[in-house]
Design a protein around this motif. Structure first.
Motif, PDB file in Angstrom:
ATOM      1  N   ALA A   1       7.955   6.692  -9.937  1.00 19.54           N
ATOM      2  CA  ALA A   1       9.228   5.973  -9.813  1.00 19.54           C
ATOM      3  C   ALA A   1       9.219   5.060  -8.599  1.00 19.54           C
ATOM      4  O   ALA A   1       9.675   3.910  -8.670  1.00 19.54           O
ATOM      5  CB  ALA A   1      10.390   6.961  -9.727  1.00 19.54           C
ATOM      6  N   ASP A   2       8.693   5.557  -7.466  1.00 21.57           N
ATOM      7  CA  ASP A   2       8.637   4.743  -6.253  1.00 21.57           C
ATOM      8  C   ASP A   2       7.710   3.550  -6.429  1.00 21.57           C
ATOM      9  O   ASP A   2       8.023   2.431  -6.001  1.00 21.57           O
ATOM     10  CB  ASP A   2       8.168   5.600  -5.065  1.00 21.57           C
ATOM     11  CG  ASP A   2       9.221   6.584  -4.605  1.00 21.57           C
ATOM     12  OD1 ASP A   2      10.408   6.386  -4.930  1.00 21.57           O
ATOM     13  OD2 ASP A   2       8.859   7.573  -3.917  1.00 21.57           O
ATOM     14  N   VAL A   3       6.568   3.781  -7.045  1.00 21.94           N
ATOM     15  CA  VAL A   3       5.595   2.710  -7.258  1.00 21.94           C
ATOM     16  C   VAL A   3       6.167   1.646  -8.193  1.00 21.94           C
ATOM     17  O   VAL A   3       6.122   0.442  -7.899  1.00 21.94           O
ATOM     18  CB  VAL A   3       4.270   3.273  -7.834  1.00 21.94           C
ATOM     19  CG1 VAL A   3       3.323   2.145  -8.212  1.00 21.94           C
ATOM     20  CG2 VAL A   3       3.606   4.220  -6.839  1.00 21.94           C
TER      21      VAL A   3
ATOM     22  N   VAL B   1       0.854  -1.188   0.000  1.00 26.14           N
ATOM     23  CA  VAL B   1       0.000   0.000   0.000  1.00 26.14           C
ATOM     24  C   VAL B   1       0.887   1.234   0.000  1.00 26.14           C
ATOM     25  O   VAL B   1       1.738   1.401   0.877  1.00 26.14           O
ATOM     26  CB  VAL B   1      -0.929   0.008   1.231  1.00 26.14           C
ATOM     27  CG1 VAL B   1      -1.823   1.258   1.219  1.00 26.14           C
ATOM     28  CG2 VAL B   1      -1.793  -1.256   1.261  1.00 26.14           C
ATOM     29  N   PHE B   2       0.694   2.108  -0.998  1.00 29.93           N
ATOM     30  CA  PHE B   2       1.491   3.322  -1.138  1.00 29.93           C
ATOM     31  C   PHE B   2       0.650   4.556  -0.807  1.00 29.93           C
ATOM     32  O   PHE B   2      -0.541   4.598  -1.129  1.00 29.93           O
ATOM     33  CB  PHE B   2       2.003   3.467  -2.572  1.00 29.93           C
ATOM     34  CG  PHE B   2       3.126   2.547  -2.933  1.00 29.93           C
ATOM     35  CD1 PHE B   2       4.449   2.926  -2.737  1.00 29.93           C
ATOM     36  CD2 PHE B   2       2.857   1.295  -3.478  1.00 29.93           C
ATOM     37  CE1 PHE B   2       5.490   2.074  -3.079  1.00 29.93           C
ATOM     38  CE2 PHE B   2       3.889   0.438  -3.828  1.00 29.93           C
ATOM     39  CZ  PHE B   2       5.215   0.830  -3.618  1.00 29.93           C
ATOM     40  N   PRO B   3       1.272   5.579  -0.201  1.00 24.07           N
ATOM     41  CA  PRO B   3       0.559   6.849   0.010  1.00 24.07           C
ATOM     42  C   PRO B   3       0.152   7.454  -1.330  1.00 24.07           C
ATOM     43  O   PRO B   3       0.790   7.194  -2.369  1.00 24.07           O
ATOM     44  CB  PRO B   3       1.602   7.732   0.705  1.00 24.07           C
ATOM     45  CG  PRO B   3       2.623   6.794   1.244  1.00 24.07           C
ATOM     46  CD  PRO B   3       2.639   5.607   0.333  1.00 24.07           C
ATOM     47  N   ALA B   4      -0.874   8.286  -1.309  1.00 21.00           N
ATOM     48  CA  ALA B   4      -1.338   8.926  -2.542  1.00 21.00           C
ATOM     49  C   ALA B   4      -0.261   9.800  -3.165  1.00 21.00           C
ATOM     50  O   ALA B   4      -0.280  10.055  -4.373  1.00 21.00           O
ATOM     51  CB  ALA B   4      -2.578   9.759  -2.247  1.00 21.00           C
TER      52      ALA B   4
ATOM     53  N   SER C   1       8.896  -0.955  -7.093  1.00 20.09           N
ATOM     54  CA  SER C   1       8.485  -2.165  -6.370  1.00 20.09           C
ATOM     55  C   SER C   1       8.244  -3.337  -7.325  1.00 20.09           C
ATOM     56  O   SER C   1       7.893  -4.427  -6.883  1.00 20.09           O
ATOM     57  CB  SER C   1       7.230  -1.889  -5.544  1.00 20.09           C
ATOM     58  OG  SER C   1       6.095  -1.671  -6.373  1.00 20.09           O
ATOM     59  N   ARG C   2       8.419  -3.099  -8.631  1.00 18.26           N
ATOM     60  CA  ARG C   2       8.247  -4.116  -9.676  1.00 18.26           C
ATOM     61  C   ARG C   2       6.885  -4.830  -9.553  1.00 18.26           C
ATOM     62  O   ARG C   2       6.811  -6.054  -9.478  1.00 18.26           O
ATOM     63  CB  ARG C   2       9.393  -5.116  -9.633  1.00 18.26           C
ATOM     64  CG  ARG C   2      10.759  -4.495  -9.910  1.00 18.26           C
ATOM     65  CD  ARG C   2      11.904  -5.464  -9.727  1.00 18.26           C
ATOM     66  NE  ARG C   2      11.725  -6.640 -10.570  1.00 18.26           N
ATOM     67  CZ  ARG C   2      11.863  -7.892 -10.118  1.00 18.26           C
ATOM     68  NH1 ARG C   2      12.162  -8.114  -8.847  1.00 18.26           N
ATOM     69  NH2 ARG C   2      11.714  -8.917 -10.933  1.00 18.26           N
ATOM     70  N   PRO C   3       5.818  -4.045  -9.562  1.00 19.79           N
ATOM     71  CA  PRO C   3       4.493  -4.663  -9.394  1.00 19.79           C
ATOM     72  C   PRO C   3       4.052  -5.440 -10.625  1.00 19.79           C
ATOM     73  O   PRO C   3       4.344  -5.050 -11.763  1.00 19.79           O
ATOM     74  CB  PRO C   3       3.581  -3.446  -9.162  1.00 19.79           C
ATOM     75  CG  PRO C   3       4.255  -2.333  -9.914  1.00 19.79           C
ATOM     76  CD  PRO C   3       5.731  -2.585  -9.733  1.00 19.79           C
ATOM     77  N   ASP C   4       3.350  -6.531 -10.374  1.00 25.93           N
ATOM     78  CA  ASP C   4       2.694  -7.263 -11.465  1.00 25.93           C
ATOM     79  C   ASP C   4       1.427  -6.548 -11.892  1.00 25.93           C
ATOM     80  O   ASP C   4       0.941  -6.739 -13.010  1.00 25.93           O
ATOM     81  CB  ASP C   4       2.362  -8.688 -11.014  1.00 25.93           C
ATOM     82  CG  ASP C   4       3.619  -9.489 -10.691  1.00 25.93           C
ATOM     83  OD1 ASP C   4       4.485  -9.588 -11.580  1.00 25.93           O
ATOM     84  OD2 ASP C   4       3.730  -9.982  -9.553  1.00 25.93           O
TER      85      ASP C   4
END
Length: 362
Positions: A205-207, A197-200, A210-213
């Motif tokens: 770049a930060d999101v 869970v990321f802050p709004a 995390s190499r999200p699928d």
């Protein structure tokens, strides 16, 4: 019993009895048509800045507990019911509605004609108001009511720093928190996902680091057009090629990021009984909703995306599927708790999209 009042921006007064915290609280007065789920409503961050009226006449009959919360606290500015049950009965009950409101600092009102209030809001539209235990300074209070506006909503409700839950080896999902409901997180974890869970305010770049699928865009409060930075960030995230699933405010923000427009509805959609048609499957689902804004039909270019779901009550846009990218969004709440659960299949579609992309990149 202590007298209390609802004073609306047009000067209308409803006299009732105080419940919850004492004092005066100003907010945007709205109504919710759900028959159950009052604890979920009280802890849904999408209600930030609002005074919520329950149209169902008896509220509090099954009490409250420590499990049916959708966020870390209550965000409503006030709570109005026709009748407050003072002796709740349920095997999960751990306290009363009145006690919960007091603990959360929520000013409440009961004993008024909620049907009359709802009809007034349907006729004239959502209206600012105040719950108060004194009308001694009515003129000054009316001035404050009319000056009130909801601002900084997403910034107020989002988490302060990222955290992760779920299976270590699961599909990695980045959940952008604009005011997320806990059941979005639960729904993803239940499908084997590992959710961060990321802050709004998190940068693209930060999101993406995390190499999200896949990327989940949550619900949240306020005017979507006021979220300029989030809209800008979503343009870049969209170009990443990652599967994206947006809900409610997330749906609206993605539309704005792709050139669409939003508009404020007269009295919004809030409740657990809204019929929505899935145009691809030709089926109608009963959905849970909580929003005061909607994506304007036709505002998204045909080359960019297409409407996937429509509201059968008023024809408003309830979903968009984007072209040339694995991105889809809906206005309603498929994670709905306590229900209905008709549209939970959308989480399965999101998981399938992530798996398909992983196979393509294997």
């Amino acid at each position: 019993m202590t007298k209390a009042y609802l004073l609306l921006a047009d000067g209308t007064v409803f006299e009732g009895v105080s419940i919850g915290a004492r004092g005066t609280s100003i907010g945007e007065t709205v109504f919710n048509t759900g028959m159950t789920g009052y604890q979920e409503t009280l802890t849904d961050a999408s209600y930030y800045g609002q005074i919520v009226t329950q149209t169902y006449p008896l509220v509090g009959n099954y009490g409250v507990n420590g499990e049916d919360v959708e966020s870390r606290r209550s965000w409503v500015r006030g709570y109005i019911v026709r009748e407050n049950c003072e002796q709740p009965s349920n095997f999960r009950c751990a306290g009363s509605l009145d006690t919960f409101l007091k603990e959360q600092g929520v000013v409440g009102l009961c004993g008024i004609d909620t049907r009359r209030l709802t009809r007034l809001l349907r006729e004239h539209g959502v209206m600012n108001g105040a719950i108060t235990d004194s009308l001694a300074e009515k003129d000054a209070l009316l001035e404050a009511i009319n000056a009130y506006s909801i601002s900084g909503a997403v910034e107020a409700v989002t988490v302060e720093k990222p955290f992760t839950e779920g299976s270590e080896n699961g599909l990695r999902v980045a959940l952008l928190d604009y005011g997320y409901k806990v059941n979005i997180l639960r729904s993803l974890v239940a499908r084997g996902c590992r959710v961060t869970v990321f802050p709004a305010s998190a940068s693209p770049a930060d999101v993406l680091a995390s190499r999200p699928d896949g990327i989940m865009l949550s619900n949240g409060p306020g005017d979507p057009s006021a979220c300029g930075k989030q809209i800008e960030n979503l343009r870049e995230i969209f170009r990443s090629g990652a599967p994206i699933f947006g809900i409610c405010l997330g749906h609206q923000l993605m539309a704005l990021a792709q050139g669409g427009r939003t508009e404020k509805l007269k009295y919004g959609h809030r409740g657990a009984n809204h019929p929505v048609k899935d145009l691809a499957h030709g089926r109608t689902y009963i959905t849970s909703q909580n929003h005061g804004y909607a994506v304007v039909d036709g505002s998204i270019g045909a080359e960019v995306g297409a409407v996937s779901h429509v509201n059968l009550n008023d024809g408003t846009v309830e979903g968009v599927r984007y072209k040339n990218a694995p991105v889809f969004t809906v206005q309603f709440h498929p994670e709905a708790s306590p229900g209905p659960h008709d549209s939970a299949y959308l989480f399965d579609e999101f998981v399938a999209l992530m798996k398909e992309r992983n196979l393509q990149h294997a």
